[in-house]
Design a protein around this motif. Structure first.
Motif, short mmCIF file in Angstrom:
data_model
loop_
_atom_site.label_atom_id
_atom_site.label_comp_id
_atom_site.label_asym_id
_atom_site.label_seq_id
_atom_site.Cartn_x
_atom_site.Cartn_y
_atom_site.Cartn_z
N PHE A 114 0.80 -1.22 0.00
CA PHE A 114 0.00 0.00 0.00
C PHE A 114 0.84 1.27 0.00
O PHE A 114 0.36 2.33 -0.39
CB PHE A 114 -0.94 0.01 1.22
CG PHE A 114 -2.05 -0.98 1.12
CD1 PHE A 114 -3.25 -0.64 0.53
CD2 PHE A 114 -1.91 -2.27 1.60
CE1 PHE A 114 -4.29 -1.55 0.42
CE2 PHE A 114 -2.93 -3.20 1.50
CZ PHE A 114 -4.13 -2.84 0.91
N VAL B 246 0.75 4.96 4.72
CA VAL B 246 -0.56 4.75 5.34
C VAL B 246 -0.82 5.88 6.32
O VAL B 246 0.08 6.24 7.10
CB VAL B 246 -0.61 3.38 6.06
CG1 VAL B 246 -1.90 3.23 6.85
CG2 VAL B 246 -0.48 2.25 5.04
N GLN C 40 -3.00 -7.57 -2.66
CA GLN C 40 -2.74 -6.81 -1.43
C GLN C 40 -1.97 -7.61 -0.40
O GLN C 40 -1.91 -7.24 0.77
CB GLN C 40 -4.08 -6.32 -0.84
CG GLN C 40 -4.78 -5.33 -1.76
CD GLN C 40 -6.12 -4.84 -1.23
OE1 GLN C 40 -6.81 -4.10 -1.91
NE2 GLN C 40 -6.49 -5.23 0.00
N THR D 18 -8.27 -3.56 5.22
CA THR D 18 -8.62 -2.68 6.33
C THR D 18 -9.91 -3.15 6.98
O THR D 18 -10.84 -3.58 6.31
CB THR D 18 -8.80 -1.23 5.86
OG1 THR D 18 -9.78 -1.18 4.81
CG2 THR D 18 -7.49 -0.64 5.38
N ASP E 175 -13.04 3.51 2.10
CA ASP E 175 -11.73 3.99 1.66
C ASP E 175 -11.59 5.49 1.89
O ASP E 175 -10.50 5.97 2.24
CB ASP E 175 -11.52 3.65 0.19
CG ASP E 175 -11.22 2.17 -0.04
OD1 ASP E 175 -11.15 1.43 0.95
OD2 ASP E 175 -11.05 1.78 -1.20
N SER F 26 -10.84 5.87 5.60
CA SER F 26 -9.53 5.39 6.04
C SER F 26 -8.38 6.12 5.36
O SER F 26 -7.26 6.15 5.87
CB SER F 26 -9.40 3.89 5.77
OG SER F 26 -9.35 3.62 4.37
N VAL G 46 -7.22 5.00 2.59
CA VAL G 46 -6.49 3.89 1.98
C VAL G 46 -7.30 3.35 0.81
O VAL G 46 -8.51 3.22 0.89
CB VAL G 46 -6.25 2.77 3.01
CG1 VAL G 46 -5.64 1.55 2.35
CG2 VAL G 46 -5.38 3.26 4.16
N ASP H 14 -8.36 0.39 -0.65
CA ASP H 14 -8.48 -1.03 -0.33
C ASP H 14 -9.61 -1.62 -1.18
O ASP H 14 -10.74 -1.13 -1.14
CB ASP H 14 -8.77 -1.20 1.17
CG ASP H 14 -8.87 -2.64 1.60
OD1 ASP H 14 -8.70 -3.54 0.75
OD2 ASP H 14 -9.11 -2.87 2.80
#
Length: 496
Positions: free
Chosen positions: A7, A10, A80, A85, A244, A247, A249, A251
């Motif tokens: 990723f 973060v 991934q 998450t 997402d 967060s 992120v 994902d």
């Protein structure tokens, strides 16, 4: 910002694994890696891996179903590196987001089932856990494995089987022949005595394939009973975007759930186990009282709000919990139907557990979906509701709420709500004959559906009459009016 491959950077608000994932090796293989597994068992193993000396207890995820959704999930998890998450959503506090790192390898069994069998036969795998849903064990109401079911009969004829029973049994054959020993089979599905049910299913499949192997499995393999609990909604495309965004992120397979979590396990493991008691799991000699409370209170309440809720036009659990009549229905059902027939586990007060359930259902942050809860009710009602129905009728108590729930189920099968809006019905265990009985002009005919086989409902003429009267009230006056009559004093029970 911390760096988490693949990723990259973060956000500091997102927790990442504190252990070296490169050093982790699978000691558990999990079959059918759904959202619940990733929000529950994988979370507990993530906690275990964060403690020293447990790097041999990672998870090998194995996808079993062969459809577009499962293939996309496999591709995402492989891309991934097994990471995803998890957003935990308390009712009265901000959400918390973390990466769960316990799934360190993943394979999609339909791509190469022989390879999946070989991975299960790896001596490092000491537990094979599974979440294949209530209806995925092919064990009927009498406790018999359905060897004549087309899915099972076809699988027994294959050289390389497709079902979880075949994959596991063939892996055990390889382990027996190589002298590498057994593994524990750990069911994590919402079934009473789920370990016993799993044992029945796996032994029956094995005996139909190879009686000598079945004898070895019976002597060597342990099947502990378990109780699992965490509300974990389905995740749609809009949820992925929302999660997402929350967060920070990107994902492809995020999961969200409530902050409550519970796991109770009977401590019978033939090949060792991780120190789960150090991370919140309760080990016990008998899981029965815990599973009965959970199944007959939480899961039955889900059905009690899900089926009428669909008919009333609701689609989200927290929305329907704003309806005072529904809250009253759940409260009465828990206190008057379920609780009198249950023995609380040590340290548990049933009325407090019931109050906690209503708070959990009301959690707006979860927004659990009623279509998910209502789906496959033909598998759920015999497990979650039948014991309470039988006990209520046996003691001559008020069965009006049971009649209302079962009537709502029959009406739910029409595929549209009281407002005329249609919805998809997912009932893989009901056949055309069942659906014809539900649609029959005689409202009591629905009691002859296969889902009610063995309940003995027809042995109680007063209940049959109550059921027919309640269905008629649903059809003529609608679900809301029928529910309002139901929660009123007894002198205003549903009528035609």
């Amino acid at each position: 910002m911390p760096i988490l491959p693949p990723f990259g950077p973060v956000p500091p608000s997102v927790l990442i694994p504190s252990y070296d994932r490169a050093a982790v090796r699978p000691g558990i293989a999990h079959l059918s890696v759904g959202n619940f597994h990733r929000a529950h068992q994988a979370v507990y193993l993530d906690r275990v891996l964060a403690r020293p000396g447990n790097a041999h207890w990672g998870i090998l995820g194995i996808g079993v179903m062969d459809d577009a959704h499962e293939r996309a999930k496999a591709e995402a998890l492989l891309a991934q590196n097994g990471l995803y998450t998890l957003t935990e959503c308390p009712a009265d506090a901000p959400d918390s987001v973390r990466f769960v790192g316990s799934i360190v390898d993943y394979l999609h069994a339909p791509d190469d089932r022989a390879a999946a069998i070989r991975r299960l036969a790896d001596p490092a795998i000491r537990i094979v856990s599974l979440t294949v849903t209530e209806g995925g064990y092919y064990v009927d109401a009498a406790g018999h494995f359905q060897l004549d079911h087309p899915t099972i009969a076809e699988d027994l004829a294959r050289q390389v089987p497709h079902t979880v029973f075949g994959l596991v049994t063939e892996a055990l054959r390889l382990r027996r022949d190589a002298g590498t020993g057994p593994f524990t089979v750990l069911s994590c599905d919402n079934l009473p005595h789920n370990g016993r049910v799993a044992r029945t299913a796996f032994l029956a499949w094995a005996r139909a394939r190879d009686a000598e192997l079945a004898d070895w499995i019976e002597a060597q393999i342990t099947f502990p009973n378990t109780m699992v609990d965490r509300i974990t909604p389905a995740v749609g495309p809009l949820d992925v975007t929302r999660l997402d965004a929350g967060s920070g992120v990107e994902d492809r397979v995020p999961v969200f759930c409530e902050d409550f979590i519970q796991w109770v396990i009977e401590d019978h493991f033939c090949a060792g186990r991780p120190p789960l008691e150090e991370v919140g799991v309760l080990f016990t000699g008998d899981v029965t009282p815990y599973e009965q409370v959970k199944l007959r209170m939480l899961n039955a309440s889900h059905s009690m709000l899900g089926l009428p809720g669909m008919l009333m036009g609701y689609r989200i659990v927290s929305d329907i919990m704003h309806n005072p009549d529904v809250v009253a229905l759940l409260d009465h059902s828990l206190a008057q139907d379920a609780e009198p027939l249950l023995q609380a586990p040590p340290g548990m007060e049933l009325h407090e557990y019931a109050a906690q359930l209503l708070r959990r259902f009301s959690n707006v942050a979860i927004s659990d979906q009623l279509p998910r809860i209502a789906s496959d009710s033909a598998s759920k009602l015999p497990v979650f509701v039948r014991p309470t129905a039988e006990g209520t009728l046996a003691r001559g108590a008020d069965a009006s709420r049971i009649a209302f729930l079962l009537s709502c189920f029959a009406e739910y099968l029409r595929g549209h709500d009281d407002n005329g809006a249609t919805y998809e019905i997912h009932e893989p265990h009901l056949g055309p004959d069942d659906l014809a009985l539900a649609a029959d002009a005689d409202p009591a005919k629905a009691l002859d559906m296969s889902v009610f086989a063995g309940w003995g409902l027809r042995d109680h003429p007063a209940f049959v009459e109550l059921f027919a009267r309640t269905r008629t009230a649903l059809r003529t006056g609608g679900t809301r009016a029928c529910l309002r009559q139901l929660i009123s004093p007894p002198d205003s029970a549903p009528s035609s």
